[in-house]
Scaffold this active site. Structure first.
Site, PDB file in Angstrom:
ATOM      1  N   GLU A 234       0.656  -1.113  -0.042  1.00  0.00           N
ATOM      2  CA  GLU A 234      -0.222   0.080  -0.002  1.00  0.00           C
ATOM      3  C   GLU A 234       0.990   1.237   0.043  1.00  0.00           C
ATOM      4  O   GLU A 234       1.495   1.611   0.905  1.00  0.00           O
ATOM      5  CB  GLU A 234      -0.903  -0.039   1.295  1.00  0.00           C
ATOM      6  CG  GLU A 234      -1.756  -1.402   1.398  1.00  0.00           C
ATOM      7  CD  GLU A 234      -2.867  -1.211   0.280  1.00  0.00           C
ATOM      8  OE1 GLU A 234      -3.088  -0.036  -0.408  1.00  0.00           O
ATOM      9  OE2 GLU A 234      -3.473  -2.192   0.106  1.00  0.00           O
ATOM     10  N   CYS A 268      -2.552   9.319   2.373  1.00  0.00           N
ATOM     11  CA  CYS A 268      -2.040   8.717   1.210  1.00  0.00           C
ATOM     12  C   CYS A 268      -3.168   9.062   0.111  1.00  0.00           C
ATOM     13  O   CYS A 268      -2.817   9.173  -1.120  1.00  0.00           O
ATOM     14  CB  CYS A 268      -1.861   7.109   1.180  1.00  0.00           C
ATOM     15  SG  CYS A 268      -3.501   6.400   1.937  1.00  0.00           S
TER      16      CYS A 268
END
Ligand code: NAD
Length: 529
Positions: A234, A268
């Site tokens: 990720e 993010c």
């Protein structure tokens, strides 16, 4: 003994020093975890959920103290902690409590009566064993616990490593874990930075779940490849928001503020590039600048934006701003840095050579770019090396969905931003340099298992048609079998031309017809002549 000092990102004071885990301790943790994993995997999903069930209530009743501890380590504002660090965990736990048993249940599948007469087949989800969870500093609590708990529910033992900037959060997680009814040795915390993470990978956990930057992710994958150990990555993003002229403008402006500046842009899925249709560009930028000027930095229960948690990040934000201004960007104001507080800045007049357009900034800077043509803007967005998330803003949701479906991203939302990534039923993850693999939702829970397929034959024959010996007859029979099953003309014609060769199989169950039925088929075929 090596130690790591953790300092407050708010006032720079020492919070606590931690002893770095030794290599022997990490190796021992893996052994203990592997033993405990066996016991844990033998429990049903329902039993595992029962063992962790008090956590949900704990997160609610201890919300204030957990929030204060996260604020002290990250310098976030309190509401941000509740929304971003605690709430997604509660949604996830509730969803898995109600659905994990079904999601991880054995799946029966039908079998071809010709290839596997009377056989039964199924597949099931087997936990990997020991999962290493390596997490970043921006949401140190949630981004550690979400994969950790998912992996636990799926039946694994865990070794986790939080960022060296977030060690008190590792300690907090271990305190919460200690209150659960888990077998000894099931969850371990290793303390350290990059070397500790690299050593952990070399101890060959059975799966690595990594959240962090792209460069580190590549290093993690390269180390994992030496063994090999499977990885889920990720990684970072450079998320886009696309605003069409028919969007609800005030809602879109407010959404930009949240999408670009929540957690001071250290998300993010932060909006880092905003494309606005040319016809509304100037007025929209005016509205953005006014809205950004109203945002306040602070911490605890004061302000909208907390601090930049990492000094390295602060330097990167400054360099992106200076590079853009030097190359002709216009800005809503100077980059105002007070300690670790950075006030948000809107930038426009952006050119392709600016670093702020190429690299993840991970801070409160937002670039705004006009567009005329839908096809061109999609092409431009898809040129990005990243592919985490995007949002599209238009009152014409069919058009927005058409655009969304052409974007190379792992997640998108129409007329909303960031919140979609916390939906407990939606798998989450990126494409391209934003990583691969998914967590969240049903698919995300299964990511912590490998699939085992099983087949139970009911045949009592001493021989199967595909076994030795081979001969020209077996070849002709196999050809006839393929032609009968997979050619596209009428079945009767397929049977008619292949029947002589297919009789090779009559001793096997698939074509073990009684003499009566064989004669019947032969008569029909002759009549077709
Ligand atoms: P980072 O990559 O520097 O560190 C992440 C973790 O990896 C830390 O625990 C670190 O100690 C560890 N690590 C460093 N080197 C290692 C190595 N060689 N082997 C094993 N582990 C190693 O990331 P960061 O600065 O802590 O976090 C910010 C980055 O994380 C940003 O790029 C952000 O976009 C990304 N991020 C991605 C997601 C997502 O879900 N896609 C979520 C949050 C943050």
């Amino acid at each position: 003994m090596n130690t790591i000092d953790v300092f407050s990102p708010i006032d720079g004071k020492l919070l606590k020093s931690y002893l770095v885990s030794s290599s022997d301790e990490i190796t021992e943790s893996i052994h203990l975890a592997r033993d405990a994993a066996q016991l844990w995997a033998d429990k049903t999903v329902k039993q595992r959920l029962a063992c962790i069930s008090i956590l949900k209530q704990k997160l609610v009743t201890d919300c204030d103290s957990i929030t204060d501890q996260i604020v002290a380590v990250t310098g976030k504002v309190k509401t941000e902690v509740v929304i971003g660090e605690i709430y997604p965990l509660l949604e996830m736990l509730s969803f898995y409590e109600n659905n994990a048993t079904k999601i991880l249940a054995k799946q029966s599948v039908s079998t071809s009566p010709m290839a596997f007469p009377n056989a039964k087949a199924h597949y099931q989800y087997q936990p990997f064993g020991v999962v290493a969870v390596i997490s970043p500093w921006n949401f140190p609590f949630q981004l550690t616990l979400y994969p950790l708990l998912s992996a636990l529910i799926a039946g694994n033992a865990i070794i986790f490593k939080v960022s060296e900037l977030s060690l008190p959060i590792g300690e907090l997680i271990m305190q919460l874990i200690a209150e659960l009814d888990l077998p000894d040795g099931l969850v371990h915390w290793v303390v350290g930075g990059s070397e500790t993470g690299a050593y952990l990978i070399d101890q060959r956990p059975d799966l690595i779940f990594f959240t962090g930057g792209h460069a580190t992710g590549c290093r993690v994958m390269a180390s994992a490849a030496q063994h090999p150990v499977p990885v889920i990555l990720e990684l970072g993003g450079k998320d886009t928001m696309l605003v069409f002229a028919d969007a609800h403008k005030q809602r879109a402006v407010n959404a930009v503020m949240y999408g670009a500046f929540s957690n001071s842009g250290q998300v993010c899925v932060s909006v880092e590039q905003l494309y606005v249709e040319q016809t509304i560009f100037n007025s929209f930028v005016d509205q953005l600048c006014q809205a950004a000027n109203k945002l306040k930095v602070g911490h605890g229960d004061k302000g909208d934006l907390g601090v930049i948690s990492s000094k390295a990040q602060l330097a990167l934000i400054q360099s992106h701003y200076q590079d853009a201004i030097a190359k002709g960007a216009k800005a809503s104001g100077p980059l105002s840095i007070n300690g670790s507080y950075v006030t948000p800045v809107i930038l426009w007049n952006i050119t392709d050579d600016m670093r702020i357009l190429q690299e993840e900034t991970f801070g409160p800077l937002l670039v705004v770019i006009p567009f005329d043509d839908e096809t061109d803007v999609i092409e431009r967005i898809n040129k990005s090396e990243f592919g985490l998330s995007a949002s599209i803003w238009s009152q014409n949701t069919s058009r927005a969905e058409h655009v969304a479906n052409q974007l190379e991203v792992g997640n998108w939302a129409i007329n909303d931003v960031i919140k979609n990534t916390g939906h407990p039923r939606l798998p989450f993850g990126g494409v391209k340099n934003s990583g691969f693999g998914r967590y969240h939702g049903a698919e995300g829970l299964r990511s912590f298992c490998y699939t085992v397929s099983g087949l139970i034959s009911q045949s009592r024959y001493v021989q199967e048609p595909n076994w030795f010996p081979y001969s020209n007859n077996s070849y002709q029979a196999m050809r006839a079998y393929l032609d009968t099953l997979f050619s596209s003309d009428n079945l009767w014609y397929r049977l008619k031309r292949n029947w002589p060769a297919l009789r090779y199989y009559q001793k096997y169950s698939a074509l073990h017809l009684t003499q009566h039925w064989q004669n019947f088929i032969i008569i029909i075929l002759r009549k077709l002549n």
